[in-house]
Design an enzyme around this catalytic site. Structure first.
Site, PDB file in Angstrom:
ATOM      1  CE1 TYR A 100      -1.614   3.398   5.966  1.00 36.20           C
ATOM      2  CE2 TYR A 100       0.344   4.529   7.365  1.00 36.20           C
ATOM      3  CZ  TYR A 100      -1.148   4.407   7.120  1.00 36.20           C
ATOM      4  OH  TYR A 100      -2.076   5.115   7.496  1.00 36.20           O
TER       5      TYR A 100
ATOM      6  CD  GLU B  91      -4.826   5.132  12.515  1.00 34.79           C
ATOM      7  OE1 GLU B  91      -4.157   5.152  13.575  1.00 34.79           O
ATOM      8  OE2 GLU B  91      -4.057   5.592  11.440  1.00 34.79           O
TER       9      GLU B  91
ATOM     10  CD1 TRP C 250       1.428   1.700  10.735  1.00 35.22           C
ATOM     11  CD2 TRP C 250      -0.607   1.685  11.684  1.00 35.22           C
ATOM     12  NE1 TRP C 250       0.469   1.987   9.692  1.00 35.22           N
ATOM     13  CE2 TRP C 250      -0.852   1.855  10.309  1.00 35.22           C
ATOM     14  CE3 TRP C 250      -1.811   1.556  12.481  1.00 35.22           C
ATOM     15  CZ2 TRP C 250      -2.058   2.255   9.661  1.00 35.22           C
ATOM     16  CZ3 TRP C 250      -3.052   1.692  11.753  1.00 35.22           C
ATOM     17  CH2 TRP C 250      -3.254   1.860  10.157  1.00 35.22           C
TER      18      TRP C 250
END
Ligand code: ZN
Length: 188
Positions: free
Chosen positions: A29, A51, A59
């Site tokens: 990522y 998000e 995350w």
């Protein structure tokens, strides 16, 4: 100015450039997505959805469930999600592969409908973002973006909006200036 640091743009994920590289989930990522501009509607919708779902969680939790989100939310196809009905809502709220939170599920469906409308009003989500990227000839600042997102989308507070925009390069600060990815992005 002067000696003060630009804390206004301090990344919630500051330090990411240190620990993400080489990590099985964060590494790819960080190296290939974080801070990279995107145009594809389903990619933008996915980022917004992820998000929003991160709120209150890490995350890493979201990245672990990414395949689950993809399956549950029809590959992040905006039209399909915008048309989700009560049966879909119940399915999502019972799906352990995603974050089972009614407000987050409702936000995904509502925001898909908002993105559909952006096709007519601006030619799509990416163009809507572009159309608002500057204000009075200057790059729109975070506070102004947050106001805009709050009146446009559901479940988009300051941290979610800031992180979404930073992750797409609309706000600076995704990577430390000396991160190799920052240099790669600066060249492109
Ligand atoms: Zn970095």
């Amino acid at each position: 100015m002067g000696m003060s640091r630009p804390i206004h743009y301090a990344a919630p994920m500051s330090g990411y450039c240190d620990f993400a590289p080489g990590h099985p989930l964060h590494g790819p990522y960080h190296d290939t997505e974080y801070g990279f501009p995107q145009r594809d509607e389903s990619v933008l919708f996915e980022r917004l959805l992820l998000e929003i779902n991160q709120a209150g969680l890490s995350w890493e939790t979201v990245l672990k469930k990414r395949a689950g989100f993809r399956a549950a939310y029809a590959g992040f196809d905006v039209d399909t999600v915008a048309a989700f009905d009560e049966t879909d809502r119940a399915r999502l709220l019972g799906d352990p592969g995603i974050i089972r939170n009614r407000m987050k599920v409702d936000a995904a469906i509502h925001n898909a409908q908002v993105i559909q409308e952006m096709r007519t009003s601006h030619g799509g989500f990416a163009r809507w973002l572009d159309a608002h990227a500057s204000e009075e000839g200057k790059p729109r600042d975070k506070a102004s973006w947050v106001k805009l997102f709050k009146r446009t989308f559901r479940f988009t507070g300051g941290e979610i909006t800031g992180e979404f925009l930073m992750s797409l390069g609309y706000l600076p600060g995704a990577h430390r200036p000396d991160c190799p990815v920052a240099r790669k992005l600066a060249r492109s």
